[in-house]
Design an enzyme around this catalytic site. Structure first.
Site, PDB file in Angstrom:
ATOM      1  N   LYS A   6      57.578  30.052  49.672  1.00  0.00           N
ATOM      2  CA  LYS A   6      56.123  29.163  49.390  1.00  0.00           C
ATOM      3  C   LYS A   6      56.548  28.945  48.476  1.00  0.00           C
ATOM      4  CE  LYS A   6      52.718  31.794  50.858  1.00  0.00           C
ATOM      5  NZ  LYS A   6      51.762  32.533  51.207  1.00  0.00           N
TER       6      LYS A   6
ATOM      7  N   GLN B 108      43.581  42.146  43.406  1.00  0.00           N
ATOM      8  CA  GLN B 108      43.204  42.215  41.689  1.00  0.00           C
ATOM      9  C   GLN B 108      43.812  43.482  41.599  1.00  0.00           C
ATOM     10  OE1 GLN B 108      39.469  40.690  41.106  1.00  0.00           O
ATOM     11  NE2 GLN B 108      38.893  40.536  42.983  1.00  0.00           N
TER      12      GLN B 108
ATOM     13  N   HIS C  11      48.745  47.598  49.224  1.00  0.00           N
ATOM     14  CA  HIS C  11      48.316  46.132  48.842  1.00  0.00           C
ATOM     15  C   HIS C  11      49.556  45.394  47.971  1.00  0.00           C
ATOM     16  CE1 HIS C  11      49.044  42.070  48.531  1.00  0.00           C
ATOM     17  NE2 HIS C  11      48.881  41.498  47.233  1.00  0.00           N
TER      18      HIS C  11
ATOM     19  N   GLY D 247      45.679  32.082  57.232  1.00  0.00           N
ATOM     20  CA  GLY D 247      46.411  30.602  56.347  1.00  0.00           C
ATOM     21  C   GLY D 247      48.330  31.026  56.324  1.00  0.00           C
ATOM     22  N   THR D 248      48.198  32.124  55.495  1.00  0.00           N
ATOM     23  CA  THR D 248      49.907  32.448  55.290  1.00  0.00           C
ATOM     24  C   THR D 248      50.125  32.385  56.537  1.00  0.00           C
ATOM     25  OG1 THR D 248      48.976  34.241  53.705  1.00  0.00           O
ATOM     26  CG2 THR D 248      51.203  33.830  54.726  1.00  0.00           C
TER      27      THR D 248
ATOM     28  N   ASP E 216      14.838  47.434  49.204  1.00  0.00           N
ATOM     29  CA  ASP E 216      16.029  46.694  48.079  1.00  0.00           C
ATOM     30  C   ASP E 216      17.015  46.935  47.732  1.00  0.00           C
ATOM     31  OD1 ASP E 216      16.448  49.260  46.792  1.00  0.00           O
ATOM     32  OD2 ASP E 216      15.347  48.775  45.190  1.00  0.00           O
ATOM     33  N   MET E 217      18.045  47.400  49.435  1.00  0.00           N
ATOM     34  CA  MET E 217      19.184  47.670  49.800  1.00  0.00           C
ATOM     35  C   MET E 217      19.739  48.483  48.553  1.00  0.00           C
ATOM     36  SD  MET E 217      19.181  45.979  52.733  1.00  0.00           S
ATOM     37  CE  MET E 217      21.176  45.688  52.775  1.00  0.00           C
ATOM     38  N   GLU E 218      18.976  49.299  47.770  1.00  0.00           N
ATOM     39  CA  GLU E 218      19.643  50.561  47.297  1.00  0.00           C
ATOM     40  C   GLU E 218      20.812  51.439  48.320  1.00  0.00           C
ATOM     41  OE1 GLU E 218      17.499  52.402  44.498  1.00  0.00           O
ATOM     42  OE2 GLU E 218      16.955  51.113  43.620  1.00  0.00           O
TER      43      GLU E 218
HETATM   44  C1  R5P Z   1      48.973  38.055  49.785  1.00  0.00           C
HETATM   45  O1  R5P Z   1      49.740  38.907  48.802  1.00  0.00           O
HETATM   46  C2  R5P Z   1      48.805  39.370  50.983  1.00  0.00           C
HETATM   47  O2  R5P Z   1      50.058  40.273  50.716  1.00  0.00           O
HETATM   48  C3  R5P Z   1      48.707  37.932  52.534  1.00  0.00           C
HETATM   49  O3  R5P Z   1      49.792  37.259  52.600  1.00  0.00           O
HETATM   50  C4  R5P Z   1      47.813  37.639  52.415  1.00  0.00           C
HETATM   51  O4  R5P Z   1      46.525  38.666  51.351  1.00  0.00           O
HETATM   52  C5  R5P Z   1      47.292  37.324  52.946  1.00  0.00           C
HETATM   53  O5  R5P Z   1      46.047  36.093  52.835  1.00  0.00           O
HETATM   54  P1  R5P Z   1      45.350  34.912  53.820  1.00  0.00           P
HETATM   55  O6  R5P Z   1      45.881  35.656  55.870  1.00  0.00           O
HETATM   56  O7  R5P Z   1      44.656  34.474  53.543  1.00  0.00           O
HETATM   57  O8  R5P Z   1      45.989  33.461  54.169  1.00  0.00           O
END
Ligand code: R5P
Length: 317
Positions: free
Chosen positions: A197, A101, A134, A230-231, A41-43
């Site tokens: 940005k 988070q 982070h 994306g960033t 069951d993935m436990e």
């Molecule tokens: C954001 O504060 C982090 O330092 C990265 O810039 C972010 O997590 C990059 O996310 P993505 O590659 O989805 O744009």
């Protein structure tokens, strides 16, 4: 390598076996035999197959994709070691998931990084070792010693070997990453630019303002995480539109979710350099403009020093 808190034992979860093996090879110490598997069951089920009584144990486990499974493995390995009378348990978490988070970003939202820190502590870990958190203040979410290592020495060595430093510009892809990028710029004596940005009005796309004159420079984007890509891709476009000669990126954690690898491959980025804090997928390994640098020796050295009760911070002087 001296061991002041009992014999050193290295235990790996399933998140990054290649990195765990490389750290073990660096330390000349085989991984402790352990089963970390799933019930039907993935436990998660764990069995440590060697005596660890009185040992100084280092669990090597990134809480990378699938984050919840790998976090649960870490907690259950810790429980198994605690009940097996390990003397000291260090959670070595090269990529600490949930770190984004780290505050209430809006009303009625969680601080999941704090919850995860509580879970790890209450499972019975004595120390935490991680890499390029982070947000550095997450160290304060733990009431146990927490070492936040930096990949920058490995990156600086690579940059010095590959580039003409007189024509380099370090760039932070957002305002939040300025301290990190400035630190690296200082180490290679390069100027710094910042991308600001802004979404002027709701519903309009983000405008990328480049602060600093990047014209004619080879630009190096520095960040902690590349997730969707994306960033990075937008930052590379903005820099080239402002006259940059070419754009590279050095990012510690290659999360690279969904179509990120393809997005990077078809972007104008000359090269994305990541570390192996997260095990690279096959797609990442074969991507023509992504290169993986190992941080195994950096983490191995930090583990050796922790076991010997020597300074870890002096690794970064
Ligand atoms: C954001 O504060 C982090 O330092 C990265 O810039 C972010 O997590 C990059 O996310 P993505 O590659 O989805 O744009």
């Amino acid at each position: 390598m001296s061991a002041k808190n009992g014999a050193i034992k290295l235990v790996a979860g399933n998140s990054n076996p290649a990195l765990a093996e490389a750290i073990a090879a660096f330390l000349g110490q085989p991984l402790t035999k352990a089963i970390v598997r799933r019930f039907a069951d993935m436990e998660v089920f764990v069995e440590i197959q060697e005596n660890v009584r009185g040992s100084d144990v280092f669990i090597i486990q990134s809480t990378s994709y699938p984050a919840n499974d790998h976090l649960m493995e870490l907690l259950i390995i810790t429980d198994a070691l605690r009940r097996a009378s390990a003397r000291r348990i260090t959670a070595v978490i090269p990529y600490f998931g949930y770190a984004r988070q780290d505050r209430k970003a809006g009303g009625r939202t969680p601080i999941s990084a704090k919850l995860v820190s509580n879970l790890i502590t209450h499972a019975g870990v004595d120390r935490v070792m991680t890499l390029d958190l982070h947000a550095g203040q997450i160290q304060g979410f733990f009431d146990i010693p927490t070492d936040n290592l930096y990949a920058s020495p490995v990156m600086v060595r690579d940059i010095k070997d590959r580039f003409d430093l007189t024509n380099l510009m370090v760039v932070s892809p957002d305002v939040g990453g300025v301290v990190r990028a400035r630190g690296l710029a200082k180490r290679i004596n390069a100027p710094l630019a910042i991308i600001d940005k802004r979404r002027e009005r709701a519903g309009e796309s983000e405008v990328m303002n480049v602060i600093g004159d990047v014209e004619g420079y080879t630009c190096i984007l520095i960040d902690d995480i590349v997730d969707s890509g994306g960033t990075l891709v937008n930052a590379a476009d903005a820099l080239l539109a402002n006259g940059a000669k070419e754009v590279y990126a050095y990012i510690t954690h290659g999360v690279l979710s969904g179509g990120a690898t393809a997005r990077i491959a078809s972007s104008k980025l000359k090269e994305l350099v990541i570390t192996d804090s997260i095990q690279p997928t096959e797609a990442v390994r074969v991507a023509h403009n992504i290169r993986v640098m190992s941080i195994a020796s950096l983490i191995g050295e930090a583990i050796g020093r922790t076991a010997a009760e020597e300074s870890v911070s002096s690794l970064f002087d």
